[in-house]
Design a protein around this motif. Structure first.
Motif, PDB file in Angstrom:
ATOM      1  N   ALA A  31      38.241  39.997  48.201  1.00  0.00           N
ATOM      2  CA  ALA A  31      38.186  39.053  49.324  1.00  0.00           C
ATOM      3  C   ALA A  31      37.825  37.656  48.843  1.00  0.00           C
ATOM      4  O   ALA A  31      38.416  36.661  49.290  1.00  0.00           O
ATOM      5  CB  ALA A  31      37.185  39.540  50.365  1.00  0.00           C
ATOM      6  N   GLU A  32      36.877  37.561  47.929  1.00  0.00           N
ATOM      7  CA  GLU A  32      36.501  36.255  47.377  1.00  0.00           C
ATOM      8  C   GLU A  32      37.674  35.611  46.660  1.00  0.00           C
ATOM      9  O   GLU A  32      37.905  34.401  46.780  1.00  0.00           O
ATOM     10  CB  GLU A  32      35.304  36.400  46.442  1.00  0.00           C
ATOM     11  N   ASP A  33      38.428  36.403  45.919  1.00  0.00           N
ATOM     12  CA  ASP A  33      39.606  35.885  45.219  1.00  0.00           C
ATOM     13  C   ASP A  33      40.642  35.372  46.222  1.00  0.00           C
ATOM     14  O   ASP A  33      41.222  34.312  46.027  1.00  0.00           O
ATOM     15  CB  ASP A  33      40.218  36.972  44.333  1.00  0.00           C
ATOM     16  N   GLN A  34      40.859  36.118  47.297  1.00  0.00           N
ATOM     17  CA  GLN A  34      41.811  35.695  48.320  1.00  0.00           C
ATOM     18  C   GLN A  34      41.363  34.396  48.987  1.00  0.00           C
ATOM     19  O   GLN A  34      42.177  33.503  49.237  1.00  0.00           O
ATOM     20  CB  GLN A  34      42.003  36.796  49.360  1.00  0.00           C
ATOM     21  N   LEU A  35      40.080  34.268  49.258  1.00  0.00           N
ATOM     22  CA  LEU A  35      39.559  33.037  49.860  1.00  0.00           C
ATOM     23  C   LEU A  35      39.742  31.854  48.917  1.00  0.00           C
ATOM     24  O   LEU A  35      40.126  30.758  49.341  1.00  0.00           O
ATOM     25  CB  LEU A  35      38.085  33.213  50.216  1.00  0.00           C
ATOM     26  N   THR A  88      37.924  56.589  44.348  1.00  0.00           N
ATOM     27  CA  THR A  88      37.722  57.251  45.641  1.00  0.00           C
ATOM     28  C   THR A  88      36.906  56.392  46.603  1.00  0.00           C
ATOM     29  O   THR A  88      36.753  56.754  47.764  1.00  0.00           O
ATOM     30  CB  THR A  88      37.034  58.618  45.468  1.00  0.00           C
ATOM     31  N   ASP A  89      36.392  55.275  46.125  1.00  0.00           N
ATOM     32  CA  ASP A  89      35.682  54.330  46.980  1.00  0.00           C
ATOM     33  C   ASP A  89      36.318  52.953  46.800  1.00  0.00           C
ATOM     34  O   ASP A  89      35.762  52.084  46.129  1.00  0.00           O
ATOM     35  CB  ASP A  89      34.192  54.286  46.633  1.00  0.00           C
ATOM     36  N   PRO A  90      37.504  52.747  47.391  1.00  0.00           N
ATOM     37  CA  PRO A  90      38.201  51.481  47.176  1.00  0.00           C
ATOM     38  C   PRO A  90      37.425  50.267  47.664  1.00  0.00           C
ATOM     39  O   PRO A  90      37.648  49.159  47.203  1.00  0.00           O
ATOM     40  CB  PRO A  90      39.514  51.645  47.934  1.00  0.00           C
ATOM     41  N   SER A  91      36.475  50.456  48.551  1.00  0.00           N
ATOM     42  CA  SER A  91      35.710  49.307  49.032  1.00  0.00           C
ATOM     43  C   SER A  91      34.716  48.810  47.979  1.00  0.00           C
ATOM     44  O   SER A  91      34.125  47.746  48.143  1.00  0.00           O
ATOM     45  CB  SER A  91      34.967  49.670  50.320  1.00  0.00           C
ATOM     46  N   ALA A  92      34.557  49.558  46.903  1.00  0.00           N
ATOM     47  CA  ALA A  92      33.594  49.197  45.867  1.00  0.00           C
ATOM     48  C   ALA A  92      33.849  47.806  45.285  1.00  0.00           C
ATOM     49  O   ALA A  92      32.912  47.112  44.900  1.00  0.00           O
ATOM     50  CB  ALA A  92      33.592  50.242  44.752  1.00  0.00           C
ATOM     51  N   HIS A  93      35.091  47.398  45.236  1.00  0.00           N
ATOM     52  CA  HIS A  93      35.388  46.063  44.709  1.00  0.00           C
ATOM     53  C   HIS A  93      36.078  45.180  45.752  1.00  0.00           C
ATOM     54  O   HIS A  93      36.694  44.179  45.429  1.00  0.00           O
ATOM     55  CB  HIS A  93      36.190  46.152  43.408  1.00  0.00           C
ATOM     56  N   ALA A  94      35.926  45.540  47.025  1.00  0.00           N
ATOM     57  CA  ALA A  94      36.550  44.769  48.109  1.00  0.00           C
ATOM     58  C   ALA A  94      36.001  43.346  48.174  1.00  0.00           C
ATOM     59  O   ALA A  94      36.750  42.396  48.437  1.00  0.00           O
ATOM     60  CB  ALA A  94      36.360  45.479  49.441  1.00  0.00           C
ATOM     61  N   GLU A  95      34.720  43.187  47.931  1.00  0.00           N
ATOM     62  CA  GLU A  95      34.129  41.848  48.005  1.00  0.00           C
ATOM     63  C   GLU A  95      34.758  40.910  46.986  1.00  0.00           C
ATOM     64  O   GLU A  95      35.096  39.768  47.306  1.00  0.00           O
ATOM     65  CB  GLU A  95      32.615  41.931  47.784  1.00  0.00           C
ATOM     66  N   ALA A  96      34.953  41.381  45.769  1.00  0.00           N
ATOM     67  CA  ALA A  96      35.569  40.546  44.732  1.00  0.00           C
ATOM     68  C   ALA A  96      37.003  40.189  45.099  1.00  0.00           C
ATOM     69  O   ALA A  96      37.445  39.054  44.889  1.00  0.00           O
ATOM     70  CB  ALA A  96      35.529  41.266  43.381  1.00  0.00           C
ATOM     71  N   LEU A 102      43.602  45.999  47.610  1.00  0.00           N
ATOM     72  CA  LEU A 102      42.437  46.391  46.826  1.00  0.00           C
ATOM     73  C   LEU A 102      42.787  47.000  45.474  1.00  0.00           C
ATOM     74  O   LEU A 102      41.946  47.073  44.591  1.00  0.00           O
ATOM     75  CB  LEU A 102      41.569  47.385  47.621  1.00  0.00           C
ATOM     76  N   GLN A 103      44.012  47.463  45.304  1.00  0.00           N
ATOM     77  CA  GLN A 103      44.436  48.110  44.058  1.00  0.00           C
ATOM     78  C   GLN A 103      43.349  49.033  43.520  1.00  0.00           C
ATOM     79  O   GLN A 103      42.790  48.803  42.454  1.00  0.00           O
ATOM     80  CB  GLN A 103      44.833  47.078  42.995  1.00  0.00           C
ATOM     81  N   PRO A 104      43.037  50.126  44.249  1.00  0.00           N
ATOM     82  CA  PRO A 104      41.945  51.012  43.840  1.00  0.00           C
ATOM     83  C   PRO A 104      42.348  51.981  42.742  1.00  0.00           C
ATOM     84  O   PRO A 104      42.249  53.191  42.884  1.00  0.00           O
ATOM     85  CB  PRO A 104      41.607  51.739  45.140  1.00  0.00           C
ATOM     86  N   TRP A 105      42.838  51.446  41.657  1.00  0.00           N
ATOM     87  CA  TRP A 105      43.294  52.294  40.563  1.00  0.00           C
ATOM     88  C   TRP A 105      43.018  51.625  39.230  1.00  0.00           C
ATOM     89  O   TRP A 105      42.790  50.424  39.135  1.00  0.00           O
ATOM     90  CB  TRP A 105      44.794  52.585  40.682  1.00  0.00           C
ATOM     91  N   GLU A 106      43.014  52.438  38.227  1.00  0.00           N
ATOM     92  CA  GLU A 106      42.956  51.969  36.851  1.00  0.00           C
ATOM     93  C   GLU A 106      43.967  52.785  36.074  1.00  0.00           C
ATOM     94  O   GLU A 106      44.313  53.898  36.457  1.00  0.00           O
ATOM     95  CB  GLU A 106      41.555  52.162  36.259  1.00  0.00           C
ATOM     96  N   PHE A 107      44.447  52.224  34.990  1.00  0.00           N
ATOM     97  CA  PHE A 107      45.463  52.887  34.181  1.00  0.00           C
ATOM     98  C   PHE A 107      44.892  53.155  32.798  1.00  0.00           C
ATOM     99  O   PHE A 107      44.372  52.262  32.150  1.00  0.00           O
ATOM    100  CB  PHE A 107      46.717  52.008  34.070  1.00  0.00           C
TER     101      PHE A 107
END
Length: 99
Positions: A92-96, A82-90, A42-47
């Motif tokens: 997962a779609e990329d992985q699919l 703090t909410d890594p699931s916020a972009h989990a759908e995107a 999920l890479q729940p980070w930004e730089f």
């Protein structure tokens, strides 16, 4: 020293060049950083890359006055989501899409 070698032999260093770091070098570093693994990819980070003196001074204020924040020509603040699931759908779609 090549970047790959720097990563593999990394140490905490507080002696920095006075030379600015060009945008191409910063981009090359983050080209490698984006491959850092995380839970569920999920890479729940930004730089936040700080290259301007006033911005590094502001960071120093919240970094307990650490001098090396402003001594270096570039500082990077890593911001964790703090909410890594916020972009989990995107993700997962990329992985699919990639199979």
């Amino acid at each position: 020293m090549e970047f790959d070698e720097a990563v593999l032999t990394r140490r905490s260093v507080h002696e920095y060049s006075d030379e600015p770091v060009d945008d191409d070098t910063i981009a090359a570093v983050f080209d490698q950083v984006r491959y850092s693994p995380s839970s569920y990819n999920l890479q729940p980070w930004e730089f936040l890359v700080l290259t301007e003196d006033p911005n590094r001074e502001r960071l120093k204020e919240v970094a307990y006055g650490q001098e090396h924040v402003t001594d270096a020509p570039v500082a990077v603040a890593v911001l964790g989501n703090t909410d890594p699931s916020a972009h989990a759908e995107a993700v997962a779609e990329d992985q699919l899409r990639k199979g």
